[in-house]
Design an enzyme around this catalytic site. Structure first.
Site, mmCIF file in Angstrom:
data_model
loop_
_atom_site.group_PDB
_atom_site.id
_atom_site.type_symbol
_atom_site.label_atom_id
_atom_site.label_comp_id
_atom_site.label_asym_id
_atom_site.label_seq_id
_atom_site.Cartn_x
_atom_site.Cartn_y
_atom_site.Cartn_z
ATOM 1 C CB SER A 35 -1.395 -0.315 1.363
ATOM 2 O OG SER A 35 -2.032 -0.806 1.041
ATOM 3 C CG ASP A 91 -5.386 -3.940 3.153
ATOM 4 O OD1 ASP A 91 -4.773 -5.503 2.167
ATOM 5 O OD2 ASP A 91 -4.409 -4.009 4.203
#
Length: 575
Positions: free
Chosen positions: A181, A407
């Site tokens: 990320s 996530d």
């Protein structure tokens, strides 16, 4: 007779055109109009399909329900499942006709033909990021949403799936096939691809190289910095820590995404006096200190070890700094508000707030399924508060909104929570649509990377997406789930002989249930497949096609006339 046919045909065309005009506002226009009843459609009887004797696509096998042989067994079937099956039989008759699908396709064609590119300048931009929101996650989440609403689910849509322009995005890092990320945040916010786990720097900076990340020549600015230079208000919203990788890409420059406070830097063996931590950059950095809105979690990264937060959790900072207090007293008198729970947030008069800091947890915010409604704001609440705070600025605003726990749930193979968090993102997007106009506000919804969750098997229509597949395995004759992971923690473990265990409905109903995986790992990993992007508003047509992730902020910059690249403001007159 011919005249009647022409009249009926004309009426049909008119109906199609009317529905086409209203289709964006009424995605279920076909059902609302009752087109199938108007045409008196009846299912056609067809012969059996002819198939090859051997195929990797076997004929429909008996479902679990069909293999039950006694009334006692069938009486115990889950009421919710039977309700969906009954509804499918009653609602699916029209789907058996060619006309149903042809008319639906023609409505979509008409909708596409009536579209006109929106070449207005994007005064406002709201960038929604579903962290880890892979394409299988989208598919499963729309089914989850539809089934929560009493539908079969497959035909349902998330709010942003109605957007007119869709693209596919390539997510790899400069040095990794499968991204994290941090490098992705640098790409979609700063316009430059970077190395794994680095933020706001070029690929000249390797992981953990503090000196290289401090070199201004290696630092890259985000669309937030571009917007601030153009006089726009800016803000970030997330369900994770505000110092986490995705939001940090909006304001930080670091060679290690985990350096969220000085204690994190010291723990890794680096020098916190030489490597500025992410929380400090948010409060004192050139971009972070200008944010009008900061909403999310992570209080402990801003408080000293000697101090407890509102819920009794100790801070983590070694330097003794209370960055929350420093932020508040660093703003002009009377302009700033700090809140720590939903009640305080929703009690604000946003027209009187120039700077808003809301930290609602010591760590990440709770999953929506675990939240306390009176204390924990939803992503929709946070989005509402941010827009109401920013909308008063005449030059417009750029807002980043992250559904970060999609996530985190995937990493623990907790698919139920991940799908629910995706629906929460969908609701936040709907809030934004209601508070803004496509005439001057560009909405972008995408993901940073995918995950290893798959949706497989040949379940019957309307089968619970989070339940057992309607068929059993033709290998070991045991039930299996429609959703599964390539790797990850937990999940049903094989017996001593290595045989797959039986999975029951009662196990799956637990919201903490960890779905089956193939490769055991401490945490499930990201996936390397492309992710989808949805756009609506000024210049949204630029976002179609397939492209590298770092292209996204350049497209936004063009539409909003920010940054150093090409601008719609300078070229719109010649188009």
């Amino acid at each position: 007779m011919k005249g009647c046919y022409v009249y009926s045909h004309t009426i049909l065309v008119i109906l199609i055109m009317i529905v086409s005009v209203h289709r964006p506002l009424h995605p279920n226009a076909l059902e609302l109009l009752g087109t199938a009843e108007y045409l008196h459609l009846q299912p056609k009887v067809t012969g059996a399909n002819v198939t090859e004797s051997e195929s990797v696509h076997p004929p429909p096998a008996a479902t679990v329900a069909e293999e039950r042989t006694t009334p006692e067994e069938t009486d115990g079937a889950d009421h919710e499942t039977r309700h969906r099956q009954k509804r499918l039989v009653s609602a699916g008759e029209y789907e058996k006709t060619a006309q149903y699908w042809n008319i639906g396709a023609q409505l979509k064609l008409k909708e596409h033909l009536m579209r006109q590119p929106n070449r207005n300048i994007a005064k406002n931009v709201i960038f929604f990021l579903g962290d880890g929101m892979s394409i299988p996650t989208l598919a499963a989440s729309r089914m989850y949403l539809g089934q929560q609403q009493g539908h079969t689910g497959e035909e349902s849509q998330l709010s942003f799936e109605e957007f007119p322009d869709v693209g596919l995005v390539k997510t790899y890092c400069v040095d990794k096939q499968v991204a994290d990320s941090a490098c992705t945040s640098t790409a979609y916010l700063c316009g430059v691809k970077a190395n794994y786990a680095t933020l706001g720097v070029t690929a000249a900076v390797n992981y953990g190289n503090c000196a290289a990340s401090n070199d201004p020549r290696n630092q890259v600015e985000s669309i937030m910095a571009w917007a601030q230079a153009a006089g726009k208000a800016t803000g970030i919203v997330t369900t994770t820590r505000v110092t986490h990788a995705s939001p940090a890409g909006a304001y930080a420059h670091t060679s290690n995404r985990d350096w969220e406070c000085d204690a994190d830097i010291a723990r890794s063996g680096a020098d916190p006096t030489q490597c500025p931590d992410i929380a400090t950059q948010l409060i004192y950095g050139d971009t972070g200190k200008q944010f009008r809105v900061i909403l999310g979690g992570g209080r402990r990264k801003f408080l000293p070890r000697t101090m407890k937060d509102e819920e009794g959790f100790r801070g983590q900072r070694m330097d003794g700094a209370n960055l929350i207090s420093q932020w508040y007293y660093g703003k002009p008198l009377g302009t700033a508000r700090y809140v720590s729970n939903r009640q305080e947030l929703m009690a604000l008069n946003f027209t009187e707030v120039d700077y808003l800091l809301g930290l609602f947890a010591a760590d990440h915010l709770k999953f929506h399924l675990d939240a306390r409604p009176d204390m924990d704001p939803t992503l929709g609440d946070l989005t509402y508060a941010a827009i109401r705070t920013l909308e008063k600025y005449p030059e417009g605003y750029v807002l980043f909104v992250e559904g970060g726990k999609i996530d985190l749930a995937h990493h623990f193979t907790k698919a139920r929570k991940s799908l629910d968090e995706t629906v929460q993102l969908s609701e936040a997007v709907q809030v934004a649509r209601q508070l803004t106009s496509p005439d001057d506000t560009l909405l972008v919804v995408t993901a940073d990377h995918s995950h290893t969750m798959t949706l497989s098997g040949y379940a019957t229509r309307g089968n619970d997406i989070l339940g057992l597949n309607s068929q059993i395995s033709d290998g070991d004759r045991k039930p299996y789930t429609t959703l599964a992971y390539a790797n990850g923690p937990g999940g049903p473990e094989p017996d001593p002989k290595g045989q797959r265990p039986n999975i029951t409905e009662s196990m799956i109903k637990d919201r903490e249930f960890q779905f089956p995986k193939v490769v055991p790992m401490k945490y499930e990993t990201h996936g390397g497949d492309d992710v989808a992007l949805f756009a609506y508003g000024p210049w949204s047509h630029l976002f179609g096609g397939m492209y590298e992730q770092n292209v996204i902020p350049h497209l936004i910059g063009y539409a909003a006339c920010i940054g150093n690249g090409e601008h719609a403001c300078s070229t719109v007159g010649g188009l």
